[in-house]
Design an enzyme around this catalytic site. Sequence first.
Site, mmCIF file in Angstrom:
data_model
loop_
_atom_site.group_PDB
_atom_site.id
_atom_site.type_symbol
_atom_site.label_atom_id
_atom_site.label_comp_id
_atom_site.label_asym_id
_atom_site.label_seq_id
_atom_site.Cartn_x
_atom_site.Cartn_y
_atom_site.Cartn_z
ATOM 1 N N ARG A 190 -7.099 12.595 18.744
ATOM 2 C CA ARG A 190 -6.739 12.452 20.168
ATOM 3 C C ARG A 190 -6.400 13.818 20.777
ATOM 4 N NH1 ARG A 190 -3.076 7.468 18.643
ATOM 5 N NH2 ARG A 190 -3.012 8.834 16.851
ATOM 6 N N GLY A 217 -11.189 7.467 9.663
ATOM 7 C CA GLY A 217 -9.744 7.566 9.891
ATOM 8 C C GLY A 217 -9.313 8.976 9.552
ATOM 9 N N ASN A 218 -8.084 9.148 9.065
ATOM 10 C CA ASN A 218 -7.699 10.472 8.571
ATOM 11 C C ASN A 218 -8.543 10.839 7.368
ATOM 12 O OD1 ASN A 218 -5.679 11.501 10.336
ATOM 13 N ND2 ASN A 218 -4.328 9.872 9.588
ATOM 14 N N ASN A 232 -11.774 3.779 18.194
ATOM 15 C CA ASN A 232 -11.207 4.235 19.470
ATOM 16 C C ASN A 232 -11.927 5.380 20.159
ATOM 17 O OD1 ASN A 232 -8.651 2.594 19.628
ATOM 18 N ND2 ASN A 232 -8.395 3.522 17.614
ATOM 19 N N GLY A 253 -9.379 4.429 12.741
ATOM 20 C CA GLY A 253 -8.806 5.021 13.963
ATOM 21 C C GLY A 253 -9.825 5.656 14.896
ATOM 22 N N ILE A 254 -10.662 6.541 14.376
ATOM 23 C CA ILE A 254 -11.628 7.236 15.233
ATOM 24 C C ILE A 254 -12.810 6.319 15.566
ATOM 25 C CG2 ILE A 254 -13.216 9.217 15.333
ATOM 26 C CD1 ILE A 254 -11.168 10.718 13.505
ATOM 27 N N GLY A 255 -13.306 5.596 14.576
ATOM 28 C CA GLY A 255 -14.453 4.710 14.796
ATOM 29 C C GLY A 255 -14.160 3.601 15.789
ATOM 30 N N ASN A 271 0.864 -1.173 0.000
ATOM 31 C CA ASN A 271 0.000 0.000 0.000
ATOM 32 C C ASN A 271 0.910 1.236 0.000
ATOM 33 O OD1 ASN A 271 -1.664 2.130 0.616
ATOM 34 N ND2 ASN A 271 -2.601 1.174 2.418
ATOM 35 N N ASP A 326 -9.777 0.706 -4.437
ATOM 36 C CA ASP A 326 -10.659 1.311 -3.424
ATOM 37 C C ASP A 326 -12.049 1.595 -3.965
ATOM 38 O OD1 ASP A 326 -8.466 1.522 -1.739
ATOM 39 O OD2 ASP A 326 -9.044 3.537 -1.067
HETATM 40 P P1 ADP Z 1 -5.495 6.519 8.332
HETATM 41 O O1 ADP Z 1 -6.648 7.001 7.512
HETATM 42 O O2 ADP Z 1 -4.279 7.383 8.202
HETATM 43 O O3 ADP Z 1 -5.217 5.030 8.241
HETATM 44 P P2 ADP Z 1 -6.395 5.878 11.029
HETATM 45 O O4 ADP Z 1 -7.463 4.910 10.659
HETATM 46 O O5 ADP Z 1 -5.185 5.362 11.716
HETATM 47 O O6 ADP Z 1 -5.981 6.811 9.822
HETATM 48 O O7 ADP Z 1 -7.080 6.977 11.976
HETATM 49 C C1 ADP Z 1 -6.371 8.064 12.447
HETATM 50 C C2 ADP Z 1 -7.283 8.892 13.349
HETATM 51 O O8 ADP Z 1 -7.716 8.055 14.452
HETATM 52 C C3 ADP Z 1 -6.566 10.082 13.958
HETATM 53 O O9 ADP Z 1 -7.421 11.213 13.938
HETATM 54 C C4 ADP Z 1 -6.359 9.627 15.392
HETATM 55 O O10 ADP Z 1 -6.287 10.698 16.274
HETATM 56 C C5 ADP Z 1 -7.605 8.818 15.620
HETATM 57 N N1 ADP Z 1 -7.464 7.995 16.833
HETATM 58 C C6 ADP Z 1 -6.616 6.962 17.066
HETATM 59 N N2 ADP Z 1 -6.734 6.531 18.343
HETATM 60 C C7 ADP Z 1 -7.676 7.315 18.945
HETATM 61 C C8 ADP Z 1 -8.243 7.389 20.261
HETATM 62 N N3 ADP Z 1 -7.863 6.564 21.233
HETATM 63 N N4 ADP Z 1 -9.201 8.322 20.475
HETATM 64 C C9 ADP Z 1 -9.588 9.176 19.521
HETATM 65 N N5 ADP Z 1 -9.093 9.164 18.262
HETATM 66 C C10 ADP Z 1 -8.145 8.261 17.973
#
Ligand code: ADP
Length: 394
Positions: free
Chosen positions: A271, A196-197, A321, A317-319, A7, A134
């Site tokens: 975060r 995510g981002n 965590n 990431g956000i979903g 990737n 994608d």
């Molecule tokens: P990408 O699209 O780069 O793969 P990710 O799926 O890793 O991104 O998501 C990144 C996002 O997830 C960032 O905004 C990060 O702050 C958020 N994130 C990761 N862990 C947490 C957490 N514990 N609480 C809130 N947001 C989180």
Amino acid sequence: MKVLVINCGSSSVKAAVLDSETGERYAELRVERLGTRECVARDGTEQHSIPEYDHGRALAEFLPKLAKVGPLAVGHRVVHGGECFSTPVQIDDLVEDQLEALSPLAPLHNPANLAGIRAARQCLPDIPHIAVFDTAFHSTLPRRAQYYALPQELSDKHGLRRYGFHGTSHSWVAERAAQFLGDELARLRVITCHLGNGASVCAVEYGRSVETSMGMTPVEGLVMGTRSGDIDPGILIELMRKEGLSVDELDVLLNKNSGLAGLSGVGRDMRDIEERAAQGDDKCRMAIAVSAHRLRKYIGAYAAVMGGVDAIVFTAGIGENSVAMRHRAAGRLSFLGAHLDEEANRNAKVSRSNPVAEISAPHSRVRLLFIATDDAHSISSSTAALLGRDAIAK
Ligand code: ADP
């Protein structure tokens, strides 16, 4: 089957050799900040400084080590498949040329994907290379969800239509949700929220993507890390008139300086934004409120698009965590029959080995889940499935 998944992002490479059935990792490589003096590669526990390396050089140097694990195929993530590719495809010179021709549709992503494909094909010429897109999962969007209300000649001339992205993740978590619920995906209406981002929502109606929030490019839809998502297109005209912004400046504004970063003023990381919001920072509170409001709007809209919903899934990431984001998005959906169990939402955790958590109350008709997405596993499965199908056809 052991598959090497590659990737290539605009400034990064993520690669792994994994088992396409179990998802078990045999070897992994991560390269970050390509093209800068701080460029580093991590494979296993080792870290290497590789200043100014590009995709090609990094892969030429580190792929041979991954290849020692013995992958039987390479699966490449390709962001935009355009009109040409609606399923995974084995890469040959002709496909490479077609991918090159698609680059203008995704200028931030496809050229990096292609650089990875070229380097990997040179390095590993004796095993099949498969492109997994994608956009492919969204090739089932009905025409009413594809069209923009623009003059048709102009749309036809430039391929202006909605394609959607994050398909490998939306399809993966929708499948995991169906498995968890002990049902067939073909019998369920699922709303998947990849946060995510980059972020997008998808309406998966009986197994098919029928609506998704990203469009012709990955800028449309939700508030993202640095992308604006939906804005009134009239604003662009205003900014060109009043600020004299050029095309390139608008591009940077919408893709790099907007979204959570633009609203919060402290960067794109949720975060940090949640931490500052808790301390009373008003811009950060607003960033969270605008993002959650937009997400809830999409969830309601997609329930209407499908005439109902059986499960809502949060991922990335956000979903996976952010307890607060899930609370804001799902906490007021009881009118749809979706009741959030606040305690489960606070306490549940997911991981690759335990990827699904349920956060709906026992009496909730709509099931609320969050699921650890796994793009590499999804791409390796699609790669193995294509090769398996081809082998059977032969
Ligand atoms: P990408 O699209 O780069 O793969 P990710 O799926 O890793 O991104 O998501 C990144 C996002 O997830 C960032 O905004 C990060 O702050 C958020 N994130 C990761 N862990 C947490 C957490 N514990 N609480 C809130 N947001 C989180």
